[in-house]
Design a protein around this motif. Structure first.
Motif, mmCIF file in Angstrom:
data_model
loop_
_atom_site.group_PDB
_atom_site.id
_atom_site.type_symbol
_atom_site.label_atom_id
_atom_site.label_comp_id
_atom_site.label_asym_id
_atom_site.label_seq_id
_atom_site.Cartn_x
_atom_site.Cartn_y
_atom_site.Cartn_z
ATOM 1 N N UNK A 1 -56.449 60.412 8.440
ATOM 2 C CA UNK A 1 -56.260 59.232 9.342
ATOM 3 C C UNK A 1 -55.785 58.106 8.346
ATOM 4 N N UNK A 2 -54.798 57.366 8.574
ATOM 5 C CA UNK A 2 -54.345 56.493 7.579
ATOM 6 C C UNK A 2 -55.002 55.091 8.446
ATOM 7 N N UNK A 3 -55.928 54.466 7.415
ATOM 8 C CA UNK A 3 -56.680 53.427 8.086
ATOM 9 C C UNK A 3 -55.974 52.037 7.763
ATOM 10 N N UNK A 4 -55.428 52.065 6.603
ATOM 11 C CA UNK A 4 -54.690 50.800 6.421
ATOM 12 C C UNK A 4 -53.318 50.964 6.243
ATOM 13 N N UNK A 5 -52.076 50.348 6.852
ATOM 14 C CA UNK A 5 -50.895 50.433 6.871
ATOM 15 C C UNK A 5 -50.214 49.171 6.790
ATOM 16 N N UNK A 6 -49.319 49.146 6.094
ATOM 17 C CA UNK A 6 -48.312 48.139 6.312
ATOM 18 C C UNK A 6 -47.476 47.861 7.510
ATOM 19 N N UNK A 7 -47.263 46.600 7.939
ATOM 20 C CA UNK A 7 -46.316 46.433 9.454
ATOM 21 C C UNK A 7 -44.949 47.109 9.008
ATOM 22 N N UNK A 8 -44.473 46.908 7.931
ATOM 23 C CA UNK A 8 -43.175 47.496 7.591
ATOM 24 C C UNK A 8 -43.011 48.846 7.440
#
Lengths: 158, 263
Positions: free
Chosen positions: B178-185
């Protein structure tokens, strides 16, 4: 037909219409969903891109169409960007001014989706808070967020 | 051969109809042509029109300028796309985490066994004109955009990893956790395959450089040149013209968008 059977039939019809009447009355009261602690109202004071009833009904279609436009055709200038919805509707933790993930319980998305029991897959991939790389982010700026939210996660200044 | 082809009836050409059609096409072209010019992408503005094949994005990597130990391009790519935000899940071994960690760009060390010459080059998605990953994708998630960028539409990706098998350059990575933190871009999530997309989020918002190119230039090596292959005046076209360069695995005839010099 015996009178007992007749009475049963009448009773059934009366009860059935009552239930149907109550339920149909309820469905027109979808308005009630919008009044949970103001979590649906955007903080930036900007108008939503569509009238409320339309957006409630059609937001999935708008999102689905927009994602193809953006990924396959590269179109980014649009009113229907997911990032814009998040930017406007994210709420900030009163204690520290940190943005609360928009799909957390009680927040913007969950307030309808929990009631409707519709799963949300968007945020498996998409960011749940605005990050500073979004081209326009007036809401976050007004709440005094210092630097990149991601940099804060890492504990470094950006 | 089919003998019926000898019996094709030739219709009498209707010249008045032909001239009408010609006039109609000519008029509409005259009306539309100014609009076609105006819709060129303004610098720094998010794209409002669909991409066309007018631009073909490509890159030249000069292995001579690439410093062996430097990983500026890899680090920049990781930062730009949120890969550096991934942490080892609890209970997983370090070895497994490193093995499974996605890498969109990596450094490959080459050594010539005869001469002992060592060189290093950044390896990334080659953005082929005939991408094998696109051919094998069962859902059409892996696709080649009109402007030459090969990328994965994660809305359609089912994570079968056939593209990872098909890619000759090992360019694709699968997200195991799981990717917990992702940038909006750069949205990215568990269960999908991903690879270098030439910083498409930058290009679609009007920028013309990639993160790796910027990092390499900032470090002073300038080994990576990115730009429009269809524009003969662009730096990348000039670099490709000036220096001998080749595709990696040119025998596969994929017509890659990334060319290497000094290899």
């Amino acid at each position: 037909m015996t009178s007992a059977k007749r009475i049963d039939q009448t009773l059934f019809v009366v009860l059935f219409s009552a239930v149907v009447g109550v339920l149909s009355g309820c469905s027109s009261g979808v308005e009630g969903l919008g009044n949970r602690e103001g979590s649906l109202a955007g903080e930036s004071g900007r108008q939503c891109v569509k009238p409320r009833d339309e957006i409630r009904r059609d937001h999935m279609e708008l999102i689905k169409h927009q994602r193809d436009e953006t990924v396959r055709k590269g179109i980014r200038a649009s009113d229907h960007k997911l990032a814009s919805c998040i930017e406007c509707h994210v709420r900030h933790d009163d204690d520290e001014g940190q943005p609360v993930p928009v799909n957390a319980p009680g927040q913007f998305c969950a307030s309808c989706h929990q009631y409707a029991a519709v799963g949300l897959a968007c945020f498996q991939c998409h960011a749940t808070v605005p990050t500073d790389d979004v081209p326009h982010a007036p809401a976050t700026a007004s709440h005094g967020l210092q630097g990149d939210v991601i940099a804060q996660e890492k504990g470094t200044e950006q | 051969m089919n003998k019926r082809s000898d019996q094709i009836q030739i219709e009498q050409v209707d010249s008045s109809r032909r001239s009408f059609i010609g006039a109609a096409v000519g008029t509409s072209a005259a009306v539309l042509a100014p609009g076609v010019v105006i819709h060129a992408l303004a610098d720094g503005q998010p794209r409002a029109e669909a991409v066309t094949a007018k631009v073909r994005w490509g890159m030249m990597v000069d292995a001579n300028k690439c410093a062996g130990d430097c990983t500026a391009c890899v680090d920049a790519c990781d930062t730009e796309n949120g890969i550096d935000l991934m942490h080892k899940p609890e209970g997983q071994s370090d070895e497994k985490f490193v093995q499974q960690k996605p890498s969109w760009m990596r450094k490959v060390k080459l050594k010539d066994n005869l001469t002992g010459r060592q060189s290093s080059l950044p390896m990334l998605c080659q953005h082929c004109e005939y991408p094998p990953c696109v051919d094998v994708c069962p859902t059409g998630a892996s696709f080649r955009r009109a402007d030459g960028i090969v990328l994965v539409d994660r809305h359609d990706c089912i994570g079968c990893r056939y593209c990872m098998m098909a890619c000759p350059y090992h360019a694709r990575s699968f997200l195991h956790d799981t990717v917990t933190v992702k940038p909006t871009r750069a949205p990215r999530g568990k269960g999908c395959v991903e690879s270098c997309n030439f910083c498409v989020h930058r290009l679609d918002n009007g920028e013309t450089t990639t993160a790796c190119q910027d990092a390499c230039a900032k470090d002073g090596h300038k080994a990576i040149v990115f730009g429009d292959l269809n524009d003969p005046q662009s730096p990348v076209s000039q670099a490709l013209k000036d220096q001998p360069n080749r595709q990696i695995r040119a025998d596969l005839q994929l017509n890659t968008g990334v060319r290497y010099s000094g290899v």
